[in-house]
Scaffold this active site. Sequence first.
Site, PDB file in Angstrom:
ATOM      1  N   LYS A 176       3.614 -15.446   3.163  1.00  0.00           N
ATOM      2  CA  LYS A 176       3.842 -16.224   1.945  1.00  0.00           C
ATOM      3  C   LYS A 176       5.354 -16.452   1.869  1.00  0.00           C
ATOM      4  O   LYS A 176       6.034 -16.067   0.920  1.00  0.00           O
ATOM      5  CB  LYS A 176       3.304 -15.436   0.733  1.00  0.00           C
ATOM      6  CG  LYS A 176       3.313 -16.187  -0.573  1.00  0.00           C
ATOM      7  CD  LYS A 176       2.283 -17.317  -0.654  1.00  0.00           C
ATOM      8  CE  LYS A 176       2.478 -18.108  -1.926  1.00  0.00           C
ATOM      9  NZ  LYS A 176       1.650 -19.324  -1.989  1.00  0.00           N
TER      10      LYS A 176
ATOM     11  N   ASP B 277      -2.346 -18.607   1.294  1.00  0.00           N
ATOM     12  CA  ASP B 277      -3.305 -19.343   0.448  1.00  0.00           C
ATOM     13  C   ASP B 277      -3.997 -20.452   1.247  1.00  0.00           C
ATOM     14  O   ASP B 277      -5.227 -20.589   1.228  1.00  0.00           O
ATOM     15  CB  ASP B 277      -2.628 -19.881  -0.827  1.00  0.00           C
ATOM     16  CG  ASP B 277      -1.310 -20.588  -0.588  1.00  0.00           C
ATOM     17  OD1 ASP B 277      -0.828 -20.595   0.570  1.00  0.00           O
ATOM     18  OD2 ASP B 277      -0.740 -21.140  -1.552  1.00  0.00           O
TER      19      ASP B 277
ATOM     20  N   ASP C 246      -6.179  -7.256   4.393  1.00  0.00           N
ATOM     21  CA  ASP C 246      -7.327  -6.669   3.690  1.00  0.00           C
ATOM     22  C   ASP C 246      -8.190  -7.782   3.098  1.00  0.00           C
ATOM     23  O   ASP C 246      -9.413  -7.806   3.265  1.00  0.00           O
ATOM     24  CB  ASP C 246      -6.809  -5.738   2.581  1.00  0.00           C
ATOM     25  CG  ASP C 246      -7.934  -5.114   1.779  1.00  0.00           C
ATOM     26  OD1 ASP C 246      -8.899  -4.634   2.401  1.00  0.00           O
ATOM     27  OD2 ASP C 246      -7.841  -5.100   0.535  1.00  0.00           O
TER      28      ASP C 246
ATOM     29  N   ASP D 244     -12.118  -9.456   4.616  1.00  0.00           N
ATOM     30  CA  ASP D 244     -13.379  -9.517   3.860  1.00  0.00           C
ATOM     31  C   ASP D 244     -13.871 -10.967   3.787  1.00  0.00           C
ATOM     32  O   ASP D 244     -15.064 -11.244   3.901  1.00  0.00           O
ATOM     33  CB  ASP D 244     -13.201  -8.982   2.421  1.00  0.00           C
ATOM     34  CG  ASP D 244     -13.444  -7.472   2.332  1.00  0.00           C
ATOM     35  OD1 ASP D 244     -13.192  -6.770   3.331  1.00  0.00           O
ATOM     36  OD2 ASP D 244     -13.872  -7.005   1.260  1.00  0.00           O
TER      37      ASP D 244
ATOM     38  N   TYR E 248       0.817  -1.209   0.000  1.00  0.00           N
ATOM     39  CA  TYR E 248       0.000   0.000   0.000  1.00  0.00           C
ATOM     40  C   TYR E 248       0.856   1.266   0.000  1.00  0.00           C
ATOM     41  O   TYR E 248       0.388   2.331  -0.377  1.00  0.00           O
ATOM     42  CB  TYR E 248      -0.903   0.037   1.235  1.00  0.00           C
ATOM     43  CG  TYR E 248      -2.177  -0.760   1.098  1.00  0.00           C
ATOM     44  CD1 TYR E 248      -2.147  -2.129   0.873  1.00  0.00           C
ATOM     45  CD2 TYR E 248      -3.419  -0.144   1.201  1.00  0.00           C
ATOM     46  CE1 TYR E 248      -3.312  -2.852   0.759  1.00  0.00           C
ATOM     47  CE2 TYR E 248      -4.597  -0.864   1.092  1.00  0.00           C
ATOM     48  CZ  TYR E 248      -4.536  -2.221   0.867  1.00  0.00           C
ATOM     49  OH  TYR E 248      -5.707  -2.940   0.757  1.00  0.00           O
TER      50      TYR E 248
HETATM   51  C1  IPM Z   1     -10.362  -1.540   3.920  1.00  0.00           C
HETATM   52  C2  IPM Z   1     -10.606  -1.005   2.526  1.00  0.00           C
HETATM   53  C3  IPM Z   1      -9.477  -0.064   2.156  1.00  0.00           C
HETATM   54  C4  IPM Z   1      -8.180  -0.860   2.173  1.00  0.00           C
HETATM   55  C5  IPM Z   1      -9.681   0.652   0.811  1.00  0.00           C
HETATM   56  C6  IPM Z   1     -10.973   1.456   0.790  1.00  0.00           C
HETATM   57  C7  IPM Z   1      -8.523   1.532   0.470  1.00  0.00           C
HETATM   58  O1  IPM Z   1     -10.740  -2.052   1.631  1.00  0.00           O
HETATM   59  O2  IPM Z   1     -10.257  -0.733   4.864  1.00  0.00           O
HETATM   60  O3  IPM Z   1     -10.285  -2.754   4.079  1.00  0.00           O
HETATM   61  O4  IPM Z   1      -7.852  -1.520   1.182  1.00  0.00           O
HETATM   62  O5  IPM Z   1      -7.492  -0.815   3.189  1.00  0.00           O
HETATM   63 MG    MG Z   2     -10.787  -3.979   2.506  1.00  0.00          MG
END
Ligand code: IPM
Ligand code: MG
Length: 390
Positions: A205, A237, A261, A265, A155
């Site tokens: 990884k 993975d 990240d 999710d 990032y």
């Molecule tokens: C998160 C989001 C952010 C990230 C985006 C919006 C930049 O996906 O906070 O998980 O990738 O960190």
């Molecule tokens: Mg995210």
Amino acid sequence: MTESANAAGGVSPGTVYNLVFVPGDGIGPEVIAAGRRVLEAAGGIFAFGFDWREVLIGGVAIDAYGVPMRKQDLGACNDADAVYFGAIGDPRFDDPKAKVRPEQALLALRQGLGLYANLRPVTIQSVLRASSPVRESLLDGVDMLIVRELTGGLYFGQPSEQRETPAGREAVDTLTYTEHEIRRVVKLAFELARGRRKKLTSVDKANVLSSSRLWRTVVEETKVDYPDVTVEHRLVDACAMTLIQRPAAFDVLVTENLFGDILSDEASVLAGSLGMLPSASIGEKRTAHGLHGLYEPIHGSAPDIAGKDIANPLAAILSGAMMLRWSLGQPAAAEAIERAVTAVLTDGYRTPDLLAATGDATGLRPVGTQVMGDAVVAALQDVSHVGATR
Ligand code: IPM
Ligand code: MG
């Protein structure tokens, strides 16, 4: 009631916290409005208050000022006791050629405030088990905390650019981690594991990446100071697979920025909806009340459902609870909000995201964003009353 509540919080009655709130883009303003109402209600019950300062960051700031975040607004976030954040992101800036993008502000904010650790707890509300596409029996005992490194890795690594070469276009992103960056977040994860089930999973990884091999080495070095914590290393993975196959196997997970990240999710699927998961971003800086931090739902701005009063505000509301706990020294109020959220779900309140997987809405109460917020406010009175008379 107020006195006992404050004794638990360890903060003098009547404290007024200086908070910056960032509604942001898409559904951000809606969920953050519901969250603020819940925080105000908690303050009314537990005798503290807020001085709110609104700051425009994201697509709305590009529209208003031409930049995703102004310098003085970063300063305001830095000066506040904490930052309460909605969501940013706007498809109008999705063009890969766009020079300014809302997300740049969130990254600059995380880096500018030194928020190197992102805590993403994944807990399952038992009444929502049917909302998860994962078989219910696998959800028993799921209670994990993802600790995502937040200010390093791909990032932020430089160079990060697209360029012309004689052979055509190429693009580069850079994955760098210093020993210091790894060590501080790994130490925090060990500390957090120590306060929980004492199990730490470090995700990397290392079979491919140099940065992961350094990560693994630092974890091995750090574990010497935490003999009471069991450590395991998993490749990202394989970990992605185990997260669905045996989610209850995890306690604290620590990993680098991009892996965190993605895995968070994925883990939200267990909880039934991305709209359920809160997060806290913290660093080293302390205020008079606790750690300085930024609190945001893990979901994004969801432009497709913005402005329709259908977004789930519970992740934002639960992020408010994390703020009370980590930054404001009000653990009793935090717990009351968490119990109120459980209470409204038990009473059948459901935003559309939570109904989607259930199929059958019998006995449930389909509601929108603001009614869900109001329900939590109402439940807060009840659970706080029960708590005080116990
Ligand atoms: C998160 C989001 C952010 C990230 C985006 C919006 C930049 O996906 O906070 O998980 O990738 O960190
Ligand atoms: Mg995210």
